[in-house]
Write a protein that holds these residues in place. Structure first.
Motif, PDB file in Angstrom:
ATOM      1  N   THR A  55      38.403  11.691  -9.225  1.00  0.00           N
ATOM      2  CA  THR A  55      37.926  11.608  -7.840  1.00  0.00           C
ATOM      3  C   THR A  55      36.978  10.416  -7.768  1.00  0.00           C
ATOM      4  O   THR A  55      36.750   9.735  -8.768  1.00  0.00           O
ATOM      5  N   GLU A  56      36.420  10.192  -6.598  1.00  0.00           N
ATOM      6  CA  GLU A  56      35.440   9.102  -6.494  1.00  0.00           C
ATOM      7  C   GLU A  56      34.236   9.334  -7.395  1.00  0.00           C
ATOM      8  O   GLU A  56      33.606   8.402  -7.852  1.00  0.00           O
ATOM      9  N   ASN A  57      33.927  10.601  -7.650  1.00  0.00           N
ATOM     10  CA  ASN A  57      32.718  10.927  -8.392  1.00  0.00           C
ATOM     11  C   ASN A  57      32.966  11.395  -9.821  1.00  0.00           C
ATOM     12  O   ASN A  57      32.017  11.611 -10.561  1.00  0.00           O
ATOM     13  N   LEU A  58      34.227  11.595 -10.194  1.00  0.00           N
ATOM     14  CA  LEU A  58      34.548  12.062 -11.540  1.00  0.00           C
ATOM     15  C   LEU A  58      35.621  11.186 -12.164  1.00  0.00           C
ATOM     16  O   LEU A  58      36.607  10.856 -11.516  1.00  0.00           O
ATOM     17  N   THR A 118      29.687  14.237 -15.825  1.00  0.00           N
ATOM     18  CA  THR A 118      29.182  15.559 -16.209  1.00  0.00           C
ATOM     19  C   THR A 118      29.058  15.736 -17.717  1.00  0.00           C
ATOM     20  O   THR A 118      28.359  16.628 -18.169  1.00  0.00           O
TER      21      THR A 118
END
Length: 197
Positions: A108-111, A144
């Motif tokens: 995703t954009e963040n992962l 993460t």
């Protein structure tokens, strides 16, 4: 893009994962939809190797695997010191290619993800010319720092699309199809719900 998501324009170079040599350059657009669907990617690459050379390398890899008299089985590739047994390099090469589909679909954009290790690999002997492996791979999730275990079944024949089915432990055993639509190099279904292949 209003009501669609964010679109990115990228220019980057690629390298041979084994030698680190420049393998080509690419231009791409990536749209991350507002929905939870995979990114929409349009990409055009220029290879530094010609297609004949790529096909020859694929065929060498394919023949190396096909010459085995017993199914190939491997664990912990690379080992805890970062080493890969020469006999398992083709197994690793296919895992790198196959996991690319998983990482693309899960990103995703963040992962983001990269393959940290092949925990296990087992070759299935087929009556046709295809090569088939079951893998358990560990993906490192960024930022993460989680390690995600995924089961991947990969089927490949040179000059044909790589076929990849997988499920990851964090996805409640949902089977996904990460197969390519175009012929791809290893040096490149239906949405079913089941825990095993």
């Amino acid at each position: 893009i209003p009501d669609s998501g964010h679109k990115y324009y990228l220019q980057f170079s690629t390298e041979d994962y084994r030698t680190g040599e420049n393998a080509g350059s690419c231009l791409a657009t990536v749209l991350y939809p507002k929905t939870k669907s995979p990114p929409v990617v349009n990409i055009k690459c220029t290879d530094t190797k010609d297609q004949k050379q790529i096909q020859e390398e694929d065929n060498r890899l394919y023949q190396k695997i096909r010459r085995q008299t017993k199914p190939i089985i491997g664990n912990n590739i690379p080992d805890s010191y970062g080493n890969i047994e020469p006999a398992l390099e083709p197994v690793w090469a296919l895992a790198v290619a196959g996991s690319g589909y998983m990482m693309w679909e899960k990103s995703t954009e963040n992962l983001g993800y990269f393959m940290a290790q092949v925990k296990s690999a087992k070759q299935w002997i087929r009556k046709d010319d295809y090569i088939e492996f079951d893998y358990t791979v560990l993906l490192h999730e960024i930022p993460t720092q989680e390690i995600i275990s995924c089961h991947m079944r990969l089927t490949w024949l040179p000059a044909h699309p790589l076929k990849v089915k997988y499920f990851c432990s964090s996805e409640n055993q949902r089977l996904e199809d990460g197969s390519g639509m175009e012929s791809g190099s290893a040096a490149g279904i239906l949405d079913e719900r089941e825990a095993n292949f």
